[in-house]
Motif scaffolding. Sequence first.
Motif, mmCIF file in Angstrom:
data_model
loop_
_atom_site.group_PDB
_atom_site.id
_atom_site.type_symbol
_atom_site.label_atom_id
_atom_site.label_comp_id
_atom_site.label_asym_id
_atom_site.label_seq_id
_atom_site.Cartn_x
_atom_site.Cartn_y
_atom_site.Cartn_z
ATOM 1 N N HIS A 1 -7.318 -6.029 10.649
ATOM 2 C CA HIS A 1 -8.369 -5.796 9.662
ATOM 3 C C HIS A 1 -9.180 -4.551 9.970
ATOM 4 N N ARG A 2 -8.747 -3.765 10.902
ATOM 5 C CA ARG A 2 -9.473 -2.549 11.230
ATOM 6 C C ARG A 2 -8.680 -1.323 10.819
ATOM 7 N N ILE A 3 -7.393 -1.444 10.663
ATOM 8 C CA ILE A 3 -6.592 -0.317 10.183
ATOM 9 C C ILE A 3 -6.620 -0.397 8.663
ATOM 10 N N SER A 4 -7.357 0.519 8.062
ATOM 11 C CA SER A 4 -7.542 0.462 6.617
ATOM 12 C C SER A 4 -6.524 1.299 5.870
ATOM 13 N N TYR A 5 -5.783 2.139 6.576
ATOM 14 C CA TYR A 5 -4.802 2.996 5.915
ATOM 15 C C TYR A 5 -3.645 3.231 6.878
ATOM 16 N N LEU A 6 -2.447 3.161 6.360
ATOM 17 C CA LEU A 6 -1.265 3.481 7.151
ATOM 18 C C LEU A 6 -0.361 4.324 6.266
ATOM 19 N N GLY A 7 -0.252 5.599 6.575
ATOM 20 C CA GLY A 7 0.592 6.504 5.803
ATOM 21 C C GLY A 7 1.853 6.808 6.594
ATOM 22 N N SER A 8 3.004 6.586 5.958
ATOM 23 C CA SER A 8 4.237 6.791 6.696
ATOM 24 C C SER A 8 5.410 7.020 5.758
ATOM 25 N N LEU A 9 6.498 7.457 6.342
ATOM 26 C CA LEU A 9 7.739 7.627 5.598
ATOM 27 C C LEU A 9 8.211 6.290 5.051
ATOM 28 N N VAL A 10 8.040 5.219 5.804
ATOM 29 C CA VAL A 10 8.450 3.887 5.347
ATOM 30 C C VAL A 10 7.759 3.556 4.026
ATOM 31 N N GLY A 11 6.455 3.776 3.946
ATOM 32 C CA GLY A 11 5.728 3.514 2.710
ATOM 33 C C GLY A 11 6.195 4.404 1.570
ATOM 34 N N MET A 12 6.445 5.669 1.875
ATOM 35 C CA MET A 12 6.914 6.593 0.839
ATOM 36 C C MET A 12 8.294 6.198 0.325
ATOM 37 N N VAL A 13 9.167 5.779 1.233
ATOM 38 C CA VAL A 13 10.515 5.371 0.836
ATOM 39 C C VAL A 13 10.443 4.117 -0.034
ATOM 40 N N LYS A 14 9.589 3.169 0.334
ATOM 41 C CA LYS A 14 9.435 1.958 -0.481
ATOM 42 C C LYS A 14 8.922 2.297 -1.879
ATOM 43 N N ASP A 15 7.912 3.167 -1.950
ATOM 44 C CA ASP A 15 7.372 3.570 -3.257
ATOM 45 C C ASP A 15 8.429 4.280 -4.092
ATOM 46 N N ALA A 16 9.174 5.181 -3.461
ATOM 47 C CA ALA A 16 10.219 5.920 -4.180
ATOM 48 C C ALA A 16 11.331 4.983 -4.636
ATOM 49 N N ASN A 17 11.684 4.019 -3.812
ATOM 50 C CA ASN A 17 12.725 3.058 -4.191
ATOM 51 C C ASN A 17 12.298 2.269 -5.423
ATOM 52 N N ALA A 18 11.035 1.874 -5.476
ATOM 53 C CA ALA A 18 10.525 1.140 -6.636
ATOM 54 C C ALA A 18 10.498 2.030 -7.880
ATOM 55 N N SER A 19 10.067 3.274 -7.731
ATOM 56 C CA SER A 19 10.035 4.202 -8.869
ATOM 57 C C SER A 19 11.434 4.490 -9.382
ATOM 58 N N LEU A 20 12.366 4.663 -8.469
ATOM 59 C CA LEU A 20 13.760 4.903 -8.860
ATOM 60 C C LEU A 20 14.337 3.682 -9.573
ATOM 61 N N ALA A 21 14.034 2.500 -9.078
ATOM 62 C CA ALA A 21 14.503 1.264 -9.731
ATOM 63 C C ALA A 21 13.938 1.155 -11.145
ATOM 64 N N ARG A 22 12.676 1.548 -11.316
ATOM 65 C CA ARG A 22 12.082 1.508 -12.653
ATOM 66 C C ARG A 22 12.786 2.497 -13.582
ATOM 67 N N GLU A 23 13.060 3.700 -13.088
ATOM 68 C CA GLU A 23 13.778 4.682 -13.909
ATOM 69 C C GLU A 23 15.168 4.175 -14.292
ATOM 70 N N GLU A 24 15.858 3.587 -13.337
ATOM 71 C CA GLU A 24 17.195 3.051 -13.623
ATOM 72 C C GLU A 24 17.113 1.944 -14.674
ATOM 73 N N HIS A 25 16.078 1.110 -14.568
ATOM 74 C CA HIS A 25 15.865 0.047 -15.553
ATOM 75 C C HIS A 25 15.645 0.637 -16.953
#
Length: 181
Positions: free
Chosen positions: A83-107
Amino acid sequence: ASSPAASPAIGWGTTRVQVRSSWLEDIKEESEIWQAHSFLERNLSSVFSTEFWIKTDGLENPETLRALERFERTLVEAKGFQHRISYLGSLVGMVKDANASLAREEHLVRTFGAQLLAPNAELAGRVKRAMLDFDMAAHRVLPADTARLKLVREFLEKRSPDSGWLARTVDAEWKETRITA
């Protein structure tokens, strides 16, 4: 309690910690710069970020990304940090976001097909509704295989609005990545 194996790594890491600060003593208190700095000191003095640079044999392997995801989860759930780490920016998060956006485009392509080549107001409304109805959270996962990860990487490198952040998060060869907490 930390494991004995982790102690040398922690000790080595702390030798590389850098702290930089400056005083604005030469600026009058009426200055906007002084006031902004004073505000930040009062309200955010306990906020700081930590960066982890991680070198790998290659981030094109979904298993490597899953290992990074486990590391991030361990970091966030670590005793004393919860509860003290309020932000975590990483490639993992970016890849997950991109995967969801790509899935939406494919849909959308599956749903509307060739209609997308001749847009009109009625179609734009239907596409917008389909985009809003698409469950992004269900698709915000790491790619299951190397082929999907390759598509997601191409999406990130060519079409992501966060391409500047991507360049600061992963090197061009996808062998080193940065996690910011």
